[in-house]
Structure formats: C-alpha cells, structure tokens
Write a protein that holds these residues in place. Structure first.
Motif, PDB file in Angstrom:
ATOM      1  N   LYS A 114       0.840  -1.212   0.000  1.00 34.44           N
ATOM      2  CA  LYS A 114       0.000   0.000   0.000  1.00 34.44           C
ATOM      3  C   LYS A 114       0.870   1.255   0.000  1.00 34.44           C
ATOM      4  O   LYS A 114       0.507   2.274  -0.575  1.00 34.44           O
ATOM      5  CB  LYS A 114      -0.933  -0.011   1.199  1.00 34.44           C
ATOM      6  CG  LYS A 114      -1.975  -1.120   1.162  1.00 34.44           C
ATOM      7  CD  LYS A 114      -2.843  -1.088   2.423  1.00 34.44           C
ATOM      8  CE  LYS A 114      -3.850  -2.219   2.416  1.00 34.44           C
ATOM      9  NZ  LYS A 114      -4.653  -2.237   3.668  1.00 34.44           N
ATOM     10  N   SER A 115       2.001   1.175   0.671  1.00 34.71           N
ATOM     11  CA  SER A 115       2.951   2.284   0.680  1.00 34.71           C
ATOM     12  C   SER A 115       4.363   1.710   0.658  1.00 34.71           C
ATOM     13  O   SER A 115       4.596   0.582   1.106  1.00 34.71           O
ATOM     14  CB  SER A 115       2.760   3.170   1.918  1.00 34.71           C
ATOM     15  OG  SER A 115       3.017   2.441   3.109  1.00 34.71           O
ATOM     16  N   TRP A 116       5.294   2.499   0.119  1.00 29.37           N
ATOM     17  CA  TRP A 116       6.688   2.072   0.004  1.00 29.37           C
ATOM     18  C   TRP A 116       7.609   3.189   0.473  1.00 29.37           C
ATOM     19  O   TRP A 116       7.307   4.375   0.273  1.00 29.37           O
ATOM     20  CB  TRP A 116       7.036   1.735  -1.440  1.00 29.37           C
ATOM     21  CG  TRP A 116       6.344   0.530  -1.993  1.00 29.37           C
ATOM     22  CD1 TRP A 116       5.098   0.494  -2.551  1.00 29.37           C
ATOM     23  CD2 TRP A 116       6.852  -0.807  -2.051  1.00 29.37           C
ATOM     24  NE1 TRP A 116       4.798  -0.779  -2.960  1.00 29.37           N
ATOM     25  CE2 TRP A 116       5.851  -1.600  -2.666  1.00 29.37           C
ATOM     26  CE3 TRP A 116       8.044  -1.407  -1.652  1.00 29.37           C
ATOM     27  CZ2 TRP A 116       6.011  -2.968  -2.896  1.00 29.37           C
ATOM     28  CZ3 TRP A 116       8.210  -2.766  -1.878  1.00 29.37           C
ATOM     29  CH2 TRP A 116       7.207  -3.530  -2.484  1.00 29.37           C
ATOM     30  N   GLN A 117       8.730   2.796   1.032  1.00 28.91           N
ATOM     31  CA  GLN A 117       9.793   3.736   1.365  1.00 28.91           C
ATOM     32  C   GLN A 117      10.988   3.436   0.475  1.00 28.91           C
ATOM     33  O   GLN A 117      11.446   2.288   0.406  1.00 28.91           O
ATOM     34  CB  GLN A 117      10.199   3.614   2.835  1.00 28.91           C
ATOM     35  CG  GLN A 117      11.338   4.536   3.248  1.00 28.91           C
ATOM     36  CD  GLN A 117      11.814   4.276   4.664  1.00 28.91           C
ATOM     37  OE1 GLN A 117      11.408   3.309   5.307  1.00 28.91           O
ATOM     38  NE2 GLN A 117      12.690   5.144   5.163  1.00 28.91           N
ATOM     39  N   GLN A 118      11.489   4.438  -0.232  1.00 29.44           N
ATOM     40  CA  GLN A 118      12.700   4.261  -1.034  1.00 29.44           C
ATOM     41  C   GLN A 118      13.887   4.370  -0.104  1.00 29.44           C
ATOM     42  O   GLN A 118      14.189   5.429   0.429  1.00 29.44           O
ATOM     43  CB  GLN A 118      12.762   5.314  -2.133  1.00 29.44           C
ATOM     44  CG  GLN A 118      13.899   5.094  -3.124  1.00 29.44           C
ATOM     45  CD  GLN A 118      13.828   6.060  -4.298  1.00 29.44           C
ATOM     46  OE1 GLN A 118      12.747   6.561  -4.628  1.00 29.44           O
ATOM     47  NE2 GLN A 118      14.970   6.310  -4.929  1.00 29.44           N
ATOM     48  N   THR A 119      14.584   3.253   0.120  1.00 25.12           N
ATOM     49  CA  THR A 119      15.619   3.208   1.152  1.00 25.12           C
ATOM     50  C   THR A 119      17.040   3.261   0.608  1.00 25.12           C
ATOM     51  O   THR A 119      17.983   3.384   1.386  1.00 25.12           O
ATOM     52  CB  THR A 119      15.457   1.930   2.008  1.00 25.12           C
ATOM     53  OG1 THR A 119      15.616   0.777   1.163  1.00 25.12           O
ATOM     54  CG2 THR A 119      14.089   1.893   2.668  1.00 25.12           C
ATOM     55  N   GLN A 120      17.206   3.147  -0.705  1.00 28.63           N
ATOM     56  CA  GLN A 120      18.542   3.220  -1.287  1.00 28.63           C
ATOM     57  C   GLN A 120      18.427   3.645  -2.741  1.00 28.63           C
ATOM     58  O   GLN A 120      17.607   3.112  -3.502  1.00 28.63           O
ATOM     59  CB  GLN A 120      19.259   1.864  -1.214  1.00 28.63           C
ATOM     60  CG  GLN A 120      20.616   1.801  -1.902  1.00 28.63           C
ATOM     61  CD  GLN A 120      21.685   2.636  -1.205  1.00 28.63           C
ATOM     62  OE1 GLN A 120      21.535   2.989  -0.032  1.00 28.63           O
ATOM     63  NE2 GLN A 120      22.758   2.929  -1.898  1.00 28.63           N
ATOM     64  N   THR A 121      19.237   4.616  -3.117  1.00 32.38           N
ATOM     65  CA  THR A 121      19.339   5.035  -4.515  1.00 32.38           C
ATOM     66  C   THR A 121      20.803   5.097  -4.892  1.00 32.38           C
ATOM     67  O   THR A 121      21.598   5.755  -4.213  1.00 32.38           O
ATOM     68  CB  THR A 121      18.695   6.415  -4.735  1.00 32.38           C
ATOM     69  OG1 THR A 121      17.330   6.376  -4.308  1.00 32.38           O
ATOM     70  CG2 THR A 121      18.753   6.808  -6.201  1.00 32.38           C
ATOM     71  N   ASN A 122      21.167   4.403  -5.925  1.00 32.90           N
ATOM     72  CA  ASN A 122      22.551   4.388  -6.364  1.00 32.90           C
ATOM     73  C   ASN A 122      22.952   5.763  -6.901  1.00 32.90           C
ATOM     74  O   ASN A 122      22.316   6.286  -7.815  1.00 32.90           O
ATOM     75  CB  ASN A 122      22.740   3.326  -7.446  1.00 32.90           C
ATOM     76  CG  ASN A 122      24.114   3.379  -8.077  1.00 32.90           C
ATOM     77  OD1 ASN A 122      25.105   3.586  -7.394  1.00 32.90           O
ATOM     78  ND2 ASN A 122      24.156   3.210  -9.384  1.00 32.90           N
TER      79      ASN A 122
END
Length: 340
Positions: A114-122
């Motif tokens: 239902k919801s997401w957290q973006q925890t890593q971006t290269n």
C-alpha cells in the motif's frame, strides 16, 4: 503427507524413466496474473503468499495461492525494472530495481505494498545493482557489477530500511569483463546466518565468490561453466552451508546449458549438464533441485549431478519456500506452482 508422497513419486518417475516422453512427472500449474511484464524477481513465502516483480515497474502479490494478483508497486515506478524482490510475509517485502545510475534502487513496504519507502538510490554512475539475498528478516546483501575492478556489495542489518556499501578490501579483483547476471534475482545466495555466494560470468572464467562473514570478505573459485559476455553462472543456490548448485549457460544460445555442484561450501565445483540455458534454481525436497529457463525446466534428485527436463515452458526464476512448495515466474506475466 499425501502431497509429499506425490511429489517424491513424481520426481522418481522423472529421474528413472528411460525417455522424457515416458515420464509424466510433475507439472507447472499456471496462475494468470493479468500482467504482461517479464517477471524475473520472485519470492514465495508459502503455498498461499508470493510476490513477483519485473519490467515496467511491476510488483505483484497474491495471498490466495495465485488465484488473484494485485499490482502493488510504488507510485511513479513505471520506468523501473524490478529484477528482484524479497518477501518476509504477506505485508513485508524489499524490492530491487536495476539499471545504470539511479535506476538501481531499493524500496521497502510494511503494509503489503500500500505504501513504500525508497531506502537506497545508487548515486554512482558506474554502479549497476544485480541481485539481492537475505540471511534473515534483518540481514541482507545486494551485489552489483564491479566498480573500480571489484564487485560492489551493499549490506543491511535492519531489514532493508538502510544500506551501506561494504569496503571492497575483502573482495578479490574481478577479471576483465566479469559481472553478475541480473536475470533472475539469483546471482547471490545465502545459507545460515553468515555464508553467502555470488555467481559471475563475462570474464575468462565463470566464478563463485564465497563469504563466511556476511559479505565483509570473499574468496573466489573458478567453476566449469563456460564464460563469455553472454554466458556464465546465472543462479546459485545452497541447500545448507556445504551443498550447492550453480546453473547457467549462454542466454544468446538458449539450447546450451551448463551446471555444477559443490559439496564443500563452494571451494570446488563438479560439472553437470542441464537441458538448456537455465537462469534460476532452487532446492526442493531432500536432494531434489529444480532449475528453470526460457526453454524449459529440469529436475534433479541427486543434488544437481544428473538432470532431466520435465517441462518446455518459459520461466526465468524459481522460489521454493518449503520442501514441498515451489513457484516459478517469467515472461508475459507467467507464474506457476509445481504440481505432482
């Protein structure tokens, strides 16, 4: 017990029949997903719960054994290719998208998508994430293609809420052209609380890297699988910290497959033969192993030393969460469960 007896009997038929035509064996039961995405990420939790991920920003979830599926991907993710997903239950999952630069990302959900957290971006334009594996619900690793001559490994100890790039001092130098294959989410495997293995290709030799300290240091071993820009180890799977299989071949020549087995934690590998290029592998019951690829599926009853093809349908990845539960996924939204 009836299911266990059935699958064992089916596997025995496959391995003892004199011809493939004489072997009814197990079969894949397809579950329509309503998606046309290529699903290279798969994490089955139980006979009822499974997550699959892939192209065009696709993350699918079922909680009723595949009868119905919901697209639960993060918003504004249509351009991403989710090549791997790790689910812990029906609510908690970590998804990995791959690609150059900031196309390589990690997302985490605690509410079934239902919801997401973006925890890593290269942030490194030279980095490219390939695959992901967890030891338990807190500790996991991501492996990316070599940066500055060594494979890049990221680690989490909080269930994917945060990630750290591990120092590369403990990683051997990569060969020229060596890389991982983001074909199935299975170019890295774990077993127990500390051991991890990475499969590679593209260099002069295909290799397996083994860590006994949760990714801080690694030792490499050559495998008998052929290696080229399009061939090598595509998937590695360990039943326990000693017994493993590696499968692969050449994706540009899918009728050509190769495999190997190890009984010493990956220090040495013995060649075996599968029926074609195989990009995914998973342990099932006892010494039984299933391997999948675009031109079919193979089964082994002896830990990967001998294989027999039992299906010709296309799959890219496979996940067997219990000794008698096995799911597969692939192109055009194909998802199936193994039936005796």
């Amino acid at each position: 017990m009836r299911w266990i007896t059935g699958i064992v009997a089916a596997l025995l038929v496959v391995t003892t029949a004199t011809t493939a035509a004489a072997a009814p064996g197990p079969t894949w039961r397809l579950h329509p997903t309503g998606s046309d995405a290529r699903l290279r990420g798969l994490s089955a939790v139980s006979p009822l719960v499974a997550w699959a991920s892939g192209s065009a920003g696709t993350i699918l979830r079922t909680t009723d054994g595949g009868r119905s599926w919901r697209q639960v991907a993060p918003p504004n993710a249509a351009a991403l290719d989710f090549r791997d997903v790790q689910a812990f239950d029906a609510l908690h999952a970590v998804a990995l998208s791959i690609g150059p630069g900031d196309s390589s990302r990690v997302y985490r959900t605690e509410d079934g998508g239902k919801s997401w957290q973006q925890t890593q971006t290269n942030a490194d334009p030279n980095a490219f994430y390939d695959c992901m594996a967890f030891f338990d619900q807190r500790h996991g690793l991501i492996v990316g293609d070599p940066v500055n001559g060594r494979f890049e490994v990221l680690s989490t100890d909080d269930g994917g809420r945060s990630w750290q790039v591990l120092p590369d001092a403990g990683m051997p130098e990569a060969q020229q052209g060596e890389a991982g294959f983001a074909a199935s989410g299975q170019c890295i495997a774990t077993s127990g609380g500390q051991d991890a293995w990475i499969g590679s290709g593209g260099g002069a030799q295909s290799r397996i890297y083994h860590s006994t300290d949760r990714g801080r240091t690694w030792h490499e071993t050559a495998t008998p699988l052929p290696s080229s820009a399009s061939s090598g180890v595509f998937a590695v799977a360990f039943r326990d910290p000693r017994h493993g299989v590696a499968v692969g071949g050449d994706y540009s020549a899918p009728m050509t497959g190769s495999a190997a087995t190890s009984q010493d934690a990956g220090r040495s590998w013995q060649a075996s033969t599968v029926s074609g290029y195989r990009s995914g592998a998973a342990w099932l019951l006892g010494n039984a192993v299933v391997a999948v690829g675009p031109n079919g599926s193979d089964l082994s009853l002896d830990g990967g030393r001998h294989w027999r093809q039992f299906d010709t349908g296309s799959f890219d990845t496979v996940s067997c969460p219990t000794p008698v539960t096995c799911w597969a996924a692939g192109e055009h939204g194909r998802v199936a469960t193994l039936m005796p």
